[in-house]
Enzyme design. Structure first.
Site, short mmCIF file in Angstrom:
data_model
loop_
_atom_site.label_atom_id
_atom_site.label_comp_id
_atom_site.label_asym_id
_atom_site.label_seq_id
_atom_site.Cartn_x
_atom_site.Cartn_y
_atom_site.Cartn_z
CB VAL A 95 13.47 61.56 -44.00
CG1 VAL A 95 13.47 62.55 -45.16
CG2 VAL A 95 12.21 61.72 -43.16
CE LYS A 96 17.46 55.87 -50.46
NZ LYS A 96 16.89 54.94 -51.47
#
Ligand code: E4P
Length: 217
Positions: free
Chosen positions: A82-83
């Site tokens: 997850v960015k």
């Protein structure tokens, strides 16, 4: 040093992946827009293609919605990272999502202090943007160097993912500094193979073998 490819273009990822050049993929909302594809569909396709971590970026700005988006993104495939952006809310989302055992890439990092905060919030990767600093006349590679020193001083395990890589020289310098990962557009990775002396030498070899009239096949 690991190579991540900075694109959501399936054909380009496949070409590099078939050569063993892809240790992971990074995407962002601009790259998704460029692909013209649905974010969830194209991300799933990339995850099926590549074994390593695939960064998919949240689009919310408040921590709670970022966390909800992150929880949805990780359901796409086991190799999702997850960015989240390097904001206070992004750090809160990083802490929660990494605490749940998810990989988190904290992006849009432009200072050593930001990198320090991301490491303390449990980031798997920190993404300092080399090219965008160069664009405003600040040495992006110096930031990579400083983060390397600070992380090594305190034994932080967060990996330095040098992003916004624009040139082959950026890659050489990141490798010399000891960045853990670079993420670069496919064209930049491919141009690492080019050297004018290779072209010149090859042309001379081919001319000489032609003079002998010999062929292997
Ligand atoms: C990294 O994760 C970003 O997607 C990317 O490297 C940004 O690069 P740019 O500054 O060339 O857009």
């Amino acid at each position: 040093m690991k190579f991540f490819v900075d694109t959501a273009d399936i054909a380009q990822i496949k070409e590099l992946n078939d050569l063993g050049m892809v240790d992971g993929v990074t995407t962002n909302p601009s790259l998704i827009m460029k692909s013209g594809r649905d974010i969830l569909e194209v991300t799933k396709e990339i995850c099926d293609l590549v074994e390593g971590p695939v960064s998919a970026e949240v689009t919310a700005t408040d921590a709670q919605t970022m966390i909800a988006e992150g929880r949805k993104l990780v359901k796409i495939a086991p190799n999702i990272t997850v960015k989240v952006p390097l904001t206070w809310d992004g750090l809160q989302a990083c802490k929660t999502l990494s605490g749940e055992g998810h990989k988190v890439n904290v992006t849009l990092c432009f200072s050593t202090n930001q990198a320090l905060l991301a490491a303390k919030a449990g980031a798997t990767f920190i993404s300092p943007f080399v090219g965008r600093l160069d664009d405003v006349n600040i040495d992006g590679l110096e930031l990579i160097e400083d983060i390397r020193t600070v992380y090594d001083n305190y034994g932080f395990e967060t990996e330095i993912l040098a992003a916004s890589i624009r040139t082959v020289n950026h890659i050489t310098q990141c490798a010399l500094i000891g960045a853990d990962v670079i993420t670069a557009p496919p064209a930049v990775i491919k141009s690492m193979a080019s050297h004018p002396l290779t072209d010149k030498g090859l042309a001379a070899f081919l001319a000489d073998i032609e003079k002998t009239g010999q062929k292997i096949l």
